[in-house]
Write a protein that holds these residues in place. Structure first.
Motif, short mmCIF file in Angstrom:
data_model
loop_
_atom_site.label_atom_id
_atom_site.label_comp_id
_atom_site.label_asym_id
_atom_site.label_seq_id
_atom_site.Cartn_x
_atom_site.Cartn_y
_atom_site.Cartn_z
N MET A 1 -28.81 15.12 18.22
CA MET A 1 -27.80 14.09 18.38
C MET A 1 -28.32 12.73 17.92
O MET A 1 -27.57 11.91 17.37
CB MET A 1 -27.39 13.99 19.85
CG MET A 1 -26.62 15.19 20.36
SD MET A 1 -24.98 15.31 19.60
CE MET A 1 -24.30 16.69 20.57
N ALA A 2 -29.60 12.48 18.12
CA ALA A 2 -30.18 11.18 17.74
C ALA A 2 -30.50 11.12 16.26
O ALA A 2 -30.57 10.01 15.68
CB ALA A 2 -31.45 10.93 18.55
N ALA A 3 -30.69 12.27 15.62
CA ALA A 3 -31.24 12.32 14.26
C ALA A 3 -30.46 11.55 13.21
O ALA A 3 -31.09 10.99 12.29
CB ALA A 3 -31.39 13.79 13.82
N PRO A 4 -29.12 11.46 13.25
CA PRO A 4 -28.43 10.70 12.20
C PRO A 4 -28.90 9.26 12.08
O PRO A 4 -28.83 8.67 11.00
CB PRO A 4 -26.96 10.77 12.64
CG PRO A 4 -26.85 12.06 13.38
CD PRO A 4 -28.15 12.18 14.12
N ASP B 1 -21.95 7.25 21.93
CA ASP B 1 -22.17 8.19 20.83
C ASP B 1 -21.53 9.55 21.13
O ASP B 1 -20.94 9.75 22.19
CB ASP B 1 -23.66 8.32 20.50
CG ASP B 1 -24.49 8.95 21.60
OD1 ASP B 1 -23.91 9.63 22.48
OD2 ASP B 1 -25.72 8.77 21.59
N MET B 2 -21.68 10.48 20.20
CA MET B 2 -20.96 11.75 20.32
C MET B 2 -21.49 12.62 21.45
O MET B 2 -20.85 13.60 21.84
CB MET B 2 -21.02 12.51 18.99
CG MET B 2 -22.41 12.83 18.50
SD MET B 2 -22.33 13.61 16.86
CE MET B 2 -24.06 13.73 16.45
N ALA B 3 -22.66 12.27 21.99
CA ALA B 3 -23.19 13.01 23.13
C ALA B 3 -22.78 12.38 24.45
O ALA B 3 -23.18 12.84 25.52
CB ALA B 3 -24.70 13.09 23.05
N GLY B 4 -22.00 11.29 24.38
CA GLY B 4 -21.59 10.60 25.59
C GLY B 4 -22.60 9.60 26.09
O GLY B 4 -22.47 9.07 27.19
N SER B 5 -23.61 9.31 25.29
CA SER B 5 -24.67 8.39 25.68
C SER B 5 -24.31 6.97 25.27
O SER B 5 -23.75 6.74 24.19
CB SER B 5 -25.99 8.80 25.04
OG SER B 5 -27.01 7.87 25.30
#
Length: 364
Positions: free
Chosen positions: A339-342, A198-202
């Motif tokens: 970051m998780a909210a979407p 994901d966009m946070a690198g997770s």
């Protein structure tokens, strides 16, 4: 001290000890993003996985209210529970409700002990939130089925020992018919997993491809072709738990611990959020009571998921305003939650799908 209060205290003590030892830090959305099989196995030693299941399959034969107390405390603590969450919350109860005794004996003890890690093979690249539009097929073969297709957004597939799979076993004009549920070994020949970062690198999302994968007939959950009715019942377990209202709790806890300026308007808004959380927790308790009564509370679960999505979004919006946050550190509770909210409004069914479910049930 009541039995439930003592159970709550015990769970808090385990979480406190792990935090004090530096073995985890509280994270928002921990049930999906914070994975530690050692933590899950300690919970299993306490009997806190498969709590409501029969003892013959490793369960504790306790109430869903007991389980609610445990899951609430784990979520409040932002504990690393992702290794067992899907199997305990959703697939185990579905196997217990619809699976044969052979399938129950084969799969459930491993979930209850923390040995088996389950992932969900539901969503597909071109199906969106419409599960009835799945294209993955399972065709009859000698002794079982051959599965071909792709699943996406499959959390922790790279860790999983088994996958729940929804596949089409019969092509009919009615898309809600001809669907079947399976349990698939992730080590089976033809299963491949590709990470989605994901966009946070997770990395917890994955794409899973099934290329002519053989699944024994004993791994069918319930009745072949009856998957749609079964999966809609199963979604009551997915949508009706406290993770639908407590994924952002570490953020709310920071706000309650002095993270809000002493402004009357902001404090009033914070009080409103706390009161809404109390109402949503009450709905969680009602759902637990319905499950204890042997019901599948699909409408109440859809209501909780819809209201919970809205609540968690407003917690984050309030946090940004109340703390004056401009650039939010991505590794802070607020940053991780943003970051998780979407995904909050999609997983377990989009808000539009949930409103459609509620409208149809109201009309019946």
């Amino acid at each position: 001290m009541t039995e439930l209060a003592e159970l709550r205290r015990e769970v808090r003590e385990v979480c406190r000890r792990w935090r004090a030892d530096g073995r985890y830090r509280p994270r928002p959305d921990a049930w999906l993003r914070s994975y530690d099989p050692a933590f899950s196995k300690e919970l299993a030693e306490h009997g806190w996985i498969g709590m409501t299941w029969p003892e013959r399959v490793g369960g504790g034969e306790r109430s869903n209210m007991d389980r609610l107390v445990v899951t609430e405390e784990l979520l409040r603590a932002g504990a690393p529970v992702a290794a067992h969450w899907i199997g305990d919350r959703q697939i185990g109860p579905s196997i217990l409700r619809h699976g044969t005794a052979e399938l129950q004996d084969e799969i459930l003890p491993g979930i209850a002990s923390g040995e088996h890690v389950l992932c969900l093979g539901m969503s597909e690249p071109e199906a969106g939130s419409d599960l009835a539009a799945v294209r993955t097929t399972a065709q009859r073969a000698d002794g079982g089925f051959r599965v071909n297709g792709r699943k996406i957004w499959t959390s922790h597939a790279h860790h999983a020992t088994h996958s729940y799979l929804l596949a089409r076993t019969d092509k009919t004009e009615k898309k809600h018919e001809g669907l079947t549920e399976f349990v698939v070994d992730m080590t089976a020949e033809g299963v491949s997993v590709t990470p989605i970062v994901d966009m946070a690198g997770s990395h917890h999302f994955n794409e899973v491809v099934f290329d002519d994968v053989f699944v024994p007939a004993r791994r069918v959950i319930g009745v072949e072709g009856n998957g749609w009715r079964q999966v809609t019942e199963q979604l009551a377990y997915e949508r009706g738990g406290p993770e639908r209202v407590l994924s952002t709790y570490p953020v709310l806890e920071q706000l309650l611990s002095g993270g809000v300026d002493q402004d009357d308007g902001l404090l009033a808004e914070l009080g409103e959020l706390v009161s809404r959380l109390a109402t949503l927790r009450s709905l969680c308790a009602q759902i637990a009571g319905a499950l204890d009564a042997g019901e599948a509370p699909m409408r109440a679960a859809a209501t909780l998921k819809y209201l919970g999505t809205d609540f968690e979004r407003e917690v984050l919006e309030f946090a940004r305003r109340a703390t004056g946050s401009g650039v939010v550190p991505p590794d802070s509770p607020l940053g991780e939650a943003i970051m998780a909210a979407p995904g909050f409004s999609i997983r377990g069914g989009s808000s539009e799908v949930l409103l459609s479910i509620l409208a149809k049930q109201e009309a019946q």
